[in-house]
Design a protein around this motif. Sequence first.
Motif, short mmCIF file in Angstrom:
data_model
loop_
_atom_site.label_atom_id
_atom_site.label_comp_id
_atom_site.label_asym_id
_atom_site.label_seq_id
_atom_site.Cartn_x
_atom_site.Cartn_y
_atom_site.Cartn_z
N ASP A 180 -2.67 4.40 6.12
CA ASP A 180 -3.09 3.03 5.81
C ASP A 180 -3.95 3.06 4.55
O ASP A 180 -4.45 4.12 4.18
CB ASP A 180 -3.89 2.45 6.99
N ASP A 181 -4.11 1.91 3.92
CA ASP A 181 -4.93 1.92 2.69
C ASP A 181 -6.42 1.98 3.04
O ASP A 181 -7.13 2.89 2.65
CB ASP A 181 -4.60 0.73 1.76
N SER A 200 -11.63 0.55 7.92
CA SER A 200 -12.93 -0.14 7.89
C SER A 200 -13.58 -0.05 9.27
O SER A 200 -14.38 0.85 9.52
CB SER A 200 -12.69 -1.59 7.43
N SER A 201 -13.24 -0.95 10.18
CA SER A 201 -13.76 -0.81 11.55
C SER A 201 -13.01 0.31 12.27
O SER A 201 -13.41 0.74 13.35
CB SER A 201 -13.57 -2.12 12.32
N ALA A 202 -11.90 0.74 11.67
CA ALA A 202 -10.99 1.78 12.24
C ALA A 202 -10.24 1.30 13.47
O ALA A 202 -9.54 2.09 14.11
CB ALA A 202 -11.72 3.09 12.50
N THR A 207 -7.65 -0.54 13.65
CA THR A 207 -6.21 -0.41 13.43
C THR A 207 -5.77 1.02 13.77
O THR A 207 -4.81 1.22 14.52
CB THR A 207 -5.87 -0.74 11.96
C1 R5P Z 1 -5.14 -4.48 6.45
O1 R5P Z 1 -4.16 -5.10 6.22
C2 R5P Z 1 -5.40 -3.13 5.89
O2 R5P Z 1 -4.24 -2.57 5.36
C3 R5P Z 1 -6.00 -2.23 6.94
O3 R5P Z 1 -5.06 -2.08 7.97
C4 R5P Z 1 -7.26 -2.81 7.49
O4 R5P Z 1 -8.13 -3.13 6.47
C5 R5P Z 1 -7.90 -1.86 8.45
O5 R5P Z 1 -9.03 -2.46 8.96
P1 R5P Z 1 -9.74 -1.88 10.25
O6 R5P Z 1 -10.05 -0.45 10.00
O7 R5P Z 1 -11.00 -2.73 10.35
O8 R5P Z 1 -8.83 -2.09 11.41
#
Ligand code: R5P
Length: 296
Positions: free
Chosen positions: A218-219, A222-224, A226
């Motif tokens: 993934d790019d 953040s909160s992880a 995903t």
């Molecule tokens: C969202 O579309 C991005 O590609 C990442 O999947 C997202 O920013 C991940 O966020 P988090 O770690 O908070 O789930």
Amino acid sequence: MAPLIFALPGNEKLAQSFSEATGAKIGNWNHRRFPDGEFYLRIESPVQGKTIVIVSSLKDPDEKITPLIFLSSTLRDLGAEKIILLAPYLAYLRQDIRFQEGEGITSRYFAKLHSEWFDGIVTVDPHLHRYTSLNEIYSIPTKVVPAAPEISEWIRMNISRPLVIGPDQESGQWVSQVATGTGTPSLILEKTRKGDREVEIHFPKLDSWKGHTPVIVDDIISSAKTMITTVSHLKKLGFPSVVCIGVHPIFAGNSYEELLAAGAEKVVTCNTISHSSNQIDLSRILAAAVKEFLPL
Ligand code: R5P
């Protein structure tokens, strides 16, 4: 005239590798916060007529914006000719439309600010969703460096029988490049975001992929949530080892520890933001990109 590099606090390591890769020297400056929190700076290297590369990844952008504006303004006051921002992680791209009435389209405002203070920006895989390119919002030249070739190389060297997985449609752009680079199969999952820290991920049947090592790419992490949701599901499906790769390791709060606790065998990231998980060094391709951009 050779360019000079100035690094914002926290970017010294990348600035050093960048300096080694380009031969550009690191400029000296003094900076601190006054007791009331205001920012003080003093440039100690001559900058008259020089091209400057400021290295600052933009995690926690709100606390960086004043130092960046003051640094750029001081350098210009002292006669610097051109100021390039090397921001391996570029922030504020998420809010690219007004999702609800009354919201600010902050990606545009942030880009407008930067376009005023810098002569160009070099970054890695910006989170472009509804914009097709940074040029839609930045009025200065921009250069985007893809992390995919280095990620593919890391996978080739470290993982046997990988299955590259994108956790959502948006990751498709990176995942297809990475899978092509490694010559391995890939699949893209479907994600529904329920809130800032809650996601739901829909999986197809994966029985035919048993024996492969899932590598989630993934790019941004953040909160992880995903990554955590994807890892947990893959573990439940019986995949013994799951690898996570992120381009931009933001890791808000304790999310890195939570991801490890969810069962990720390896969490590997690019050094667009300094973090203990950095294993994929982009300084060489960043240096090449800046060279092409200036040229140095
Ligand atoms: C969202 O579309 C991005 O590609 C990442 O999947 C997202 O920013 C991940 O966020 P988090 O770690 O908070 O789930």
